[in-house]
Design a protein around this motif. Structure first.
Motif, PDB file in Angstrom:
ATOM      1  N   LYS A 101       0.861  -1.181   0.000  1.00 15.21           N
ATOM      2  CA  LYS A 101       0.000   0.000   0.000  1.00 15.21           C
ATOM      3  C   LYS A 101       0.896   1.228   0.000  1.00 15.21           C
ATOM      4  N   ILE A 102       0.624   2.146  -0.922  1.00 14.03           N
ATOM      5  CA  ILE A 102       1.445   3.344  -1.069  1.00 14.03           C
ATOM      6  C   ILE A 102       0.526   4.553  -1.068  1.00 14.03           C
ATOM      7  N   GLY A 103       0.890   5.556  -0.295  1.00 17.66           N
ATOM      8  CA  GLY A 103       0.059   6.747  -0.269  1.00 17.66           C
ATOM      9  C   GLY A 103       0.517   7.737   0.774  1.00 17.66           C
ATOM     10  N   SER A 104      -0.409   8.591   1.171  1.00 19.51           N
ATOM     11  CA  SER A 104      -0.161   9.616   2.172  1.00 19.51           C
ATOM     12  C   SER A 104      -1.333   9.625   3.139  1.00 19.51           C
ATOM     13  N   LYS A 105      -1.038   9.842   4.406  1.00 21.49           N
ATOM     14  CA  LYS A 105      -2.102   9.914   5.404  1.00 21.49           C
ATOM     15  C   LYS A 105      -2.614  11.339   5.590  1.00 21.49           C
ATOM     16  N   LEU A 106      -2.040  12.270   4.855  1.00 20.30           N
ATOM     17  CA  LEU A 106      -2.497  13.655   4.964  1.00 20.30           C
ATOM     18  C   LEU A 106      -3.896  13.791   4.374  1.00 20.30           C
ATOM     19  N   LYS A 107      -4.765  14.499   5.073  1.00 19.90           N
ATOM     20  CA  LYS A 107      -6.150  14.637   4.625  1.00 19.90           C
ATOM     21  C   LYS A 107      -6.258  15.318   3.264  1.00 19.90           C
ATOM     22  N   TYR A 108      -5.378  16.269   2.995  1.00 19.46           N
ATOM     23  CA  TYR A 108      -5.494  17.013   1.733  1.00 19.46           C
ATOM     24  C   TYR A 108      -4.827  16.306   0.554  1.00 19.46           C
ATOM     25  N   ALA A 109      -4.175  15.175   0.776  1.00 22.88           N
ATOM     26  CA  ALA A 109      -3.530  14.435  -0.315  1.00 22.88           C
ATOM     27  C   ALA A 109      -4.554  14.013  -1.361  1.00 22.88           C
ATOM     28  N   ARG A 110      -5.704  13.537  -0.913  1.00 24.72           N
ATOM     29  CA  ARG A 110      -6.766  13.088  -1.821  1.00 24.72           C
ATOM     30  C   ARG A 110      -7.233  14.241  -2.721  1.00 24.72           C
ATOM     31  N   THR A 111      -7.364  15.422  -2.139  1.00 21.06           N
ATOM     32  CA  THR A 111      -7.803  16.581  -2.914  1.00 21.06           C
ATOM     33  C   THR A 111      -6.829  16.884  -4.042  1.00 21.06           C
ATOM     34  N   HIS A 112      -5.537  16.820  -3.746  1.00 24.76           N
ATOM     35  CA  HIS A 112      -4.544  17.112  -4.786  1.00 24.76           C
ATOM     36  C   HIS A 112      -4.454  15.989  -5.814  1.00 24.76           C
ATOM     37  N   GLN A 113      -4.639  14.761  -5.383  1.00 26.69           N
ATOM     38  CA  GLN A 113      -4.583  13.624  -6.306  1.00 26.69           C
ATOM     39  C   GLN A 113      -5.736  13.676  -7.309  1.00 26.69           C
ATOM     40  N   PHE A 114      -6.946  13.953  -6.806  1.00 25.80           N
ATOM     41  CA  PHE A 114      -8.142  13.871  -7.649  1.00 25.80           C
ATOM     42  C   PHE A 114      -8.746  15.228  -8.014  1.00 25.80           C
ATOM     43  N   GLY A 115      -8.362  16.269  -7.302  1.00 26.34           N
ATOM     44  CA  GLY A 115      -8.929  17.592  -7.544  1.00 26.34           C
ATOM     45  C   GLY A 115     -10.258  17.751  -6.831  1.00 26.34           C
ATOM     46  N   ARG A 116     -10.632  19.008  -6.593  1.00 25.49           N
ATOM     47  CA  ARG A 116     -11.927  19.287  -5.965  1.00 25.49           C
ATOM     48  C   ARG A 116     -12.238  20.770  -6.089  1.00 25.49           C
ATOM     49  N   GLY A 117     -13.413  21.055  -6.558  1.00 25.45           N
ATOM     50  CA  GLY A 117     -13.801  22.448  -6.710  1.00 25.45           C
ATOM     51  C   GLY A 117     -12.856  23.167  -7.653  1.00 25.45           C
ATOM     52  N   LYS A 118     -12.250  24.239  -7.175  1.00 20.37           N
ATOM     53  CA  LYS A 118     -11.330  25.018  -7.999  1.00 20.37           C
ATOM     54  C   LYS A 118      -9.912  24.448  -7.997  1.00 20.37           C
ATOM     55  N   ILE A 119      -9.685  23.446  -7.163  1.00 17.20           N
ATOM     56  CA  ILE A 119      -8.349  22.842  -7.088  1.00 17.20           C
ATOM     57  C   ILE A 119      -8.246  21.753  -8.161  1.00 17.20           C
ATOM     58  N   PRO A 120      -7.330  21.915  -9.121  1.00 17.98           N
ATOM     59  CA  PRO A 120      -7.224  20.896 -10.189  1.00 17.98           C
ATOM     60  C   PRO A 120      -6.544  19.621  -9.680  1.00 17.98           C
ATOM     61  N   ALA A 121      -6.884  18.519 -10.313  1.00 22.20           N
ATOM     62  CA  ALA A 121      -6.217  17.253  -9.998  1.00 22.20           C
ATOM     63  C   ALA A 121      -4.761  17.347 -10.436  1.00 22.20           C
ATOM     64  N   ARG A 122      -3.888  16.952  -9.543  1.00 13.70           N
ATOM     65  CA  ARG A 122      -2.454  16.866  -9.848  1.00 13.70           C
ATOM     66  C   ARG A 122      -1.979  15.508  -9.338  1.00 13.70           C
ATOM     67  N   PRO A 123      -2.266  14.454 -10.097  1.00 13.19           N
ATOM     68  CA  PRO A 123      -1.945  13.091  -9.637  1.00 13.19           C
ATOM     69  C   PRO A 123      -0.450  12.906  -9.383  1.00 13.19           C
ATOM     70  N   PHE A 124      -0.146  12.381  -8.211  1.00 12.51           N
ATOM     71  CA  PHE A 124       1.241  12.094  -7.862  1.00 12.51           C
ATOM     72  C   PHE A 124       1.422  10.629  -7.510  1.00 12.51           C
ATOM     73  N   LEU A 125       0.334   9.918  -7.246  1.00  7.25           N
ATOM     74  CA  LEU A 125       0.405   8.490  -6.939  1.00  7.25           C
ATOM     75  C   LEU A 125       0.035   7.672  -8.169  1.00  7.25           C
ATOM     76  N   GLY A 126       0.658   6.521  -8.306  1.00  8.08           N
ATOM     77  CA  GLY A 126       0.394   5.627  -9.425  1.00  8.08           C
ATOM     78  C   GLY A 126       1.689   5.211 -10.084  1.00  8.08           C
ATOM     79  N   VAL A 127       1.598   4.243 -10.962  1.00  6.07           N
ATOM     80  CA  VAL A 127       2.786   3.788 -11.693  1.00  6.07           C
ATOM     81  C   VAL A 127       2.503   3.846 -13.188  1.00  6.07           C
TER      82      VAL A 127
END
Length: 151
Positions: A101-127
């Motif tokens: 399992k690879i990821g971040s426990k930070l609450k805002y990590a999901r928002t940056h990975q997938f985007g939300r509202g005015k915040i664009p998705a900036r995927p950093f997880l994945g291969v």
């Protein structure tokens, strides 16, 4: 008529194969290696190059974010997703018997990975495909080492 064929040392080979098979049931060591690799790639290829796993450049910072950062910092860190470096440092992995399992426990990590509202998705997880091939190669090497070590 009957023909008997006997292979000398077969029971020894079978015993080694069983030991190897038993070791391959718990692959935590392999998944630990994969986790370390993906963690390193995430930091090096995503955060350093500011791009998603598929090579797409992240959307630039909003002008309001740039302005805010310039106010807070003398020089203003303009690296995307790296204002404090907390997200980058939070990338962690947990190897298990049959996966990692690879990821971040930070609450805002999901928002940056997938985007939300005015915040664009900036995927950093994945291969990406190249990394998948590297993981397959790592698996082959791991199995080969287990077989050659006789379990």
């Amino acid at each position: 008529m009957q023909i008997n064929i006997q292979i000398e040392g077969l029971s020894k080979v079978q015993k080694k194969l069983k030991i190897t098979a038993d070791k391959l049931k718990n692959m935590t060591q392999f998944w630990d290696t994969v986790g370390r690799y993906v963690q390193r790639q995430t930091i090096k290829e995503r955060f350093d190059k500011e791009q998603s796993p598929d090579g797409q450049k992240w959307k630039p910072l909003a002008p309001s974010t740039v302005k805010h950062r310039k106010k807070r910092h003398k020089k203003g860190n303009m690296k995307i997703l790296q204002d404090t470096g907390e997200l980058r440092r939070s990338i962690a992995y947990e190897p298990e018997d049959n996966c990692v399992k690879i990821g971040s426990k930070l609450k805002y990590a999901r928002t940056h990975q997938f985007g939300r509202g005015k915040i664009p998705a900036r995927p950093f997880l994945g291969v990406n495909d190249m990394e998948k091939q590297q993981i397959i190669s790592m698996f082959r090497q791991y199995v080969k080492r287990q077989i050659l070590a006789g379990g």
